[in-house]
Design a protein around this motif. Structure first.
Motif, PDB file in Angstrom:
ATOM      1  N   LEU A  48       0.677 -34.408  41.825  1.00  0.00           N
ATOM      2  CA  LEU A  48       0.912 -32.982  41.596  1.00  0.00           C
ATOM      3  C   LEU A  48      -0.159 -32.187  42.329  1.00  0.00           C
ATOM      4  CD1 LEU A  48       2.259 -30.550  40.171  1.00  0.00           C
ATOM      5  CD2 LEU A  48       0.734 -30.985  38.224  1.00  0.00           C
ATOM      6  N   LEU A  49       0.260 -31.249  43.150  1.00  0.00           N
ATOM      7  CA  LEU A  49      -0.642 -30.370  43.892  1.00  0.00           C
ATOM      8  C   LEU A  49      -0.683 -29.010  43.209  1.00  0.00           C
ATOM      9  CD1 LEU A  49       0.800 -31.133  47.443  1.00  0.00           C
ATOM     10  CD2 LEU A  49      -1.141 -32.256  46.341  1.00  0.00           C
ATOM     11  N   THR A  50      -1.871 -28.512  42.920  1.00  0.00           N
ATOM     12  CA  THR A  50      -1.999 -27.193  42.304  1.00  0.00           C
ATOM     13  C   THR A  50      -2.982 -26.340  43.089  1.00  0.00           C
ATOM     14  OG1 THR A  50      -3.759 -27.908  40.766  1.00  0.00           O
ATOM     15  CG2 THR A  50      -1.478 -28.091  39.999  1.00  0.00           C
ATOM     16  N   GLY A  51      -2.742 -25.041  43.066  1.00  0.00           N
ATOM     17  CA  GLY A  51      -3.621 -24.101  43.749  1.00  0.00           C
ATOM     18  C   GLY A  51      -3.278 -22.684  43.336  1.00  0.00           C
ATOM     19  N   SER A  52      -4.065 -21.739  43.807  1.00  0.00           N
ATOM     20  CA  SER A  52      -3.866 -20.331  43.462  1.00  0.00           C
ATOM     21  C   SER A  52      -3.639 -19.493  44.716  1.00  0.00           C
ATOM     22  CB  SER A  52      -5.093 -19.800  42.707  1.00  0.00           C
ATOM     23  OG  SER A  52      -5.044 -18.390  42.608  1.00  0.00           O
ATOM     24  N   LEU A  53      -2.726 -18.535  44.611  1.00  0.00           N
ATOM     25  CA  LEU A  53      -2.493 -17.609  45.718  1.00  0.00           C
ATOM     26  C   LEU A  53      -3.702 -16.717  45.975  1.00  0.00           C
ATOM     27  CD1 LEU A  53       1.165 -16.412  44.957  1.00  0.00           C
ATOM     28  CD2 LEU A  53       0.428 -18.002  46.751  1.00  0.00           C
ATOM     29  N   GLU A  54      -4.543 -16.539  44.952  1.00  0.00           N
ATOM     30  CA  GLU A  54      -5.695 -15.640  45.079  1.00  0.00           C
ATOM     31  C   GLU A  54      -7.002 -16.368  45.391  1.00  0.00           C
ATOM     32  OE1 GLU A  54      -4.145 -12.135  41.988  1.00  0.00           O
ATOM     33  OE2 GLU A  54      -5.739 -13.514  41.358  1.00  0.00           O
ATOM     34  N   ASP A  55      -6.945 -17.648  45.682  1.00  0.00           N
ATOM     35  CA  ASP A  55      -8.150 -18.429  45.959  1.00  0.00           C
ATOM     36  C   ASP A  55      -8.806 -17.918  47.240  1.00  0.00           C
ATOM     37  OD1 ASP A  55     -10.084 -20.354  46.511  1.00  0.00           O
ATOM     38  OD2 ASP A  55      -8.838 -22.016  45.811  1.00  0.00           O
ATOM     39  N   ASP A  56      -9.971 -17.272  47.091  1.00  0.00           N
ATOM     40  CA  ASP A  56     -10.618 -16.677  48.262  1.00  0.00           C
ATOM     41  C   ASP A  56     -11.496 -17.668  49.024  1.00  0.00           C
ATOM     42  OD1 ASP A  56     -12.751 -16.915  46.542  1.00  0.00           O
ATOM     43  OD2 ASP A  56     -13.166 -14.761  46.399  1.00  0.00           O
ATOM     44  N   MET A  57     -11.492 -18.937  48.613  1.00  0.00           N
ATOM     45  CA  MET A  57     -12.190 -19.969  49.391  1.00  0.00           C
ATOM     46  C   MET A  57     -11.413 -20.310  50.660  1.00  0.00           C
ATOM     47  SD  MET A  57     -15.085 -21.449  48.357  1.00  0.00           S
ATOM     48  CE  MET A  57     -14.920 -23.141  48.911  1.00  0.00           C
ATOM     49  N   PHE A  58     -10.117 -19.985  50.665  1.00  0.00           N
ATOM     50  CA  PHE A  58      -9.247 -20.377  51.770  1.00  0.00           C
ATOM     51  C   PHE A  58      -8.526 -19.162  52.344  1.00  0.00           C
ATOM     52  CE2 PHE A  58      -8.917 -24.045  48.663  1.00  0.00           C
ATOM     53  CZ  PHE A  58      -9.910 -24.793  49.278  1.00  0.00           C
ATOM     54  N   PRO A  59      -8.006 -19.281  53.558  1.00  0.00           N
ATOM     55  CA  PRO A  59      -7.216 -18.179  54.129  1.00  0.00           C
ATOM     56  C   PRO A  59      -5.985 -17.891  53.276  1.00  0.00           C
ATOM     57  CG  PRO A  59      -7.826 -19.772  55.822  1.00  0.00           C
ATOM     58  CD  PRO A  59      -8.190 -20.390  54.515  1.00  0.00           C
ATOM     59  N   LYS A  60      -5.482 -16.674  53.362  1.00  0.00           N
ATOM     60  CA  LYS A  60      -4.312 -16.268  52.587  1.00  0.00           C
ATOM     61  C   LYS A  60      -3.121 -17.174  52.917  1.00  0.00           C
ATOM     62  CE  LYS A  60      -1.544 -12.214  51.373  1.00  0.00           C
ATOM     63  NZ  LYS A  60      -1.323 -10.769  51.626  1.00  0.00           N
ATOM     64  N   GLY A  61      -2.450 -17.633  51.863  1.00  0.00           N
ATOM     65  CA  GLY A  61      -1.283 -18.483  52.044  1.00  0.00           C
ATOM     66  C   GLY A  61      -1.615 -19.944  52.277  1.00  0.00           C
ATOM     67  N   HIS A  62      -2.884 -20.307  52.182  1.00  0.00           N
ATOM     68  CA  HIS A  62      -3.321 -21.671  52.499  1.00  0.00           C
ATOM     69  C   HIS A  62      -2.605 -22.722  51.669  1.00  0.00           C
ATOM     70  CE1 HIS A  62      -5.957 -25.144  53.110  1.00  0.00           C
ATOM     71  NE2 HIS A  62      -6.038 -25.235  51.793  1.00  0.00           N
ATOM     72  N   CYS A  63      -2.605 -22.547  50.353  1.00  0.00           N
ATOM     73  CA  CYS A  63      -2.083 -23.627  49.496  1.00  0.00           C
ATOM     74  C   CYS A  63      -0.577 -23.832  49.721  1.00  0.00           C
ATOM     75  CB  CYS A  63      -2.411 -23.397  48.026  1.00  0.00           C
ATOM     76  SG  CYS A  63      -1.664 -21.964  47.263  1.00  0.00           S
ATOM     77  N   LYS A  64       0.172 -22.757  49.915  1.00  0.00           N
ATOM     78  CA  LYS A  64       1.614 -22.926  50.148  1.00  0.00           C
ATOM     79  C   LYS A  64       1.879 -23.661  51.460  1.00  0.00           C
ATOM     80  CE  LYS A  64       6.083 -20.650  50.172  1.00  0.00           C
ATOM     81  NZ  LYS A  64       6.593 -21.629  51.167  1.00  0.00           N
ATOM     82  N   THR A  65       1.172 -23.277  52.509  1.00  0.00           N
ATOM     83  CA  THR A  65       1.342 -23.938  53.803  1.00  0.00           C
ATOM     84  C   THR A  65       0.968 -25.408  53.715  1.00  0.00           C
ATOM     85  OG1 THR A  65       0.878 -21.876  54.985  1.00  0.00           O
ATOM     86  CG2 THR A  65       0.642 -23.924  56.225  1.00  0.00           C
ATOM     87  N   LEU A  66      -0.169 -25.688  53.071  1.00  0.00           N
ATOM     88  CA  LEU A  66      -0.630 -27.067  52.920  1.00  0.00           C
ATOM     89  C   LEU A  66       0.342 -27.886  52.086  1.00  0.00           C
ATOM     90  CD1 LEU A  66      -2.700 -29.374  53.073  1.00  0.00           C
ATOM     91  CD2 LEU A  66      -3.886 -28.293  51.127  1.00  0.00           C
ATOM     92  N   PHE A  67       0.763 -27.323  50.958  1.00  0.00           N
ATOM     93  CA  PHE A  67       1.644 -28.071  50.068  1.00  0.00           C
ATOM     94  C   PHE A  67       2.997 -28.356  50.724  1.00  0.00           C
ATOM     95  CE2 PHE A  67      -0.540 -26.332  45.961  1.00  0.00           C
ATOM     96  CZ  PHE A  67      -1.721 -26.946  46.366  1.00  0.00           C
ATOM     97  N   ASP A  68       3.505 -27.404  51.485  1.00  0.00           N
ATOM     98  CA  ASP A  68       4.762 -27.627  52.218  1.00  0.00           C
ATOM     99  C   ASP A  68       4.602 -28.765  53.224  1.00  0.00           C
ATOM    100  OD1 ASP A  68       6.000 -25.602  50.834  1.00  0.00           O
ATOM    101  OD2 ASP A  68       5.914 -24.139  52.460  1.00  0.00           O
TER     102      ASP A  68
END
Length: 256
Positions: free
Chosen positions: A192-212
């Motif tokens: 299971l991959l989890t992340g936040s859209l507001e995570d400012d450690m990464f560029p905007k949209g990072h977790c969605k792009t990575l998870f895809d």
């Protein structure tokens, strides 16, 4: 207080609860204490085991941290499980701990039933994120509240720990790049991959792009993205995350 010996060093760990072993893996610049807010709830259903990786928290310090840090952390997890006589475990890794969890799953598939990887950088070092880490770490040491938190985690030598971690992360990006020694599509258990859209450690949209990207490589990955929360996502959404964990582990247990 419990320790075990690994390569002539002492690694600290704590245990609470009973049942299926669940190992929690902390992120960079942190230690097992970061999980204090979630351990009580998780230990109602699982035997929760929380180590401090070498160089962090109450574990022994290192003269120099390895460049292949998260692969080394995976070896420490395996050594901990061997020490405790554990044949099968569940894992939750957050941030750098998520990279360690994926390495454990890839290198020791016989050990891992299923695992959760929360708020991590990717499959390999990214120049934008690496530069953000370089700049962010330098600024972080000027923030009084953050420094006090580091003192709670590591003690009086917090700055040595913080700098050693930073040096290791930057050396990895320069010298190695890939976070894993095997391709992600070699995973043999549910993730299971989890992340936040507001995570400012990464560029905007990072977790969605990575998870895809990861889901395109393996059908064993599922995802959950929180709309709100900082880094790491699991500690910004504790109640929802704990429910998510329990449901994920219950479903994967049924599927076995």
């Amino acid at each position: 207080m419990s320790y075990f010996r690994y390569e002539d060093k002492q690694i600290y760990y704590e245990e609470s609860g009973e049942g299926t072993p669940l190992v929690l893996l902390h992120g960079n610049t942190a230690c097992g204490k970061m999980f204090d807010p979630v351990v009580p709830a998780l230990s109602e259903k699982y035997r929760v085991i929380v180590p401090d990786f070498l160089g962090n928290g109450r574990s022994d310090r290192l003269d120099k941290w390895p460049s292949d840090l998260w692969f080394e952390w995976a070896k420490q997890v395996k050594a901990l499980c061997d020490h405790l006589g554990l044949k099968k475990v569940k894992l939750i890794g957050s941030s750098g701990g998520a990279l360690a969890a994926i390495n454990v799953a890839l290198e020791y598939p016989e050990l891992v039933e299923s695992f959760i990887a929360d708020s991590f950088m990717g499959l390999k070092a990214d120049p934008v994120i690496t530069e953000q880490i370089r700049n962010g770490r330098a600024q972080a040491k000027t923030f009084g509240g953050f420094v006090e938190y580091l003192k709670i985690l590591h003690g009086d030598d917090w700055e040595q720990v913080f700098d050693a971690d930073t040096d290791s992360v930057l050396r990895h990006a320069e010298q190695i790049g890939d976070f894993f020694h095997k391709p992600i599509d070699e995973l043999k258990m549910p993730m299971l991959l989890t992340g936040s859209l507001e995570d400012d450690m990464f560029p905007k949209g990072h977790c969605k792009t990575l998870f895809d990207e990861i889901c395109a490589k393996t059908s064993l990955a599922t995802t959950h993205i929180f709309e709100h929360g900082g880094h790491p996502a699991m500690m910004s959404n504790i109640g929802e995350f704990i429910s998510l964990c329990e449901n994920f582990f219950a479903e994967t247990d049924k599927a076995e």
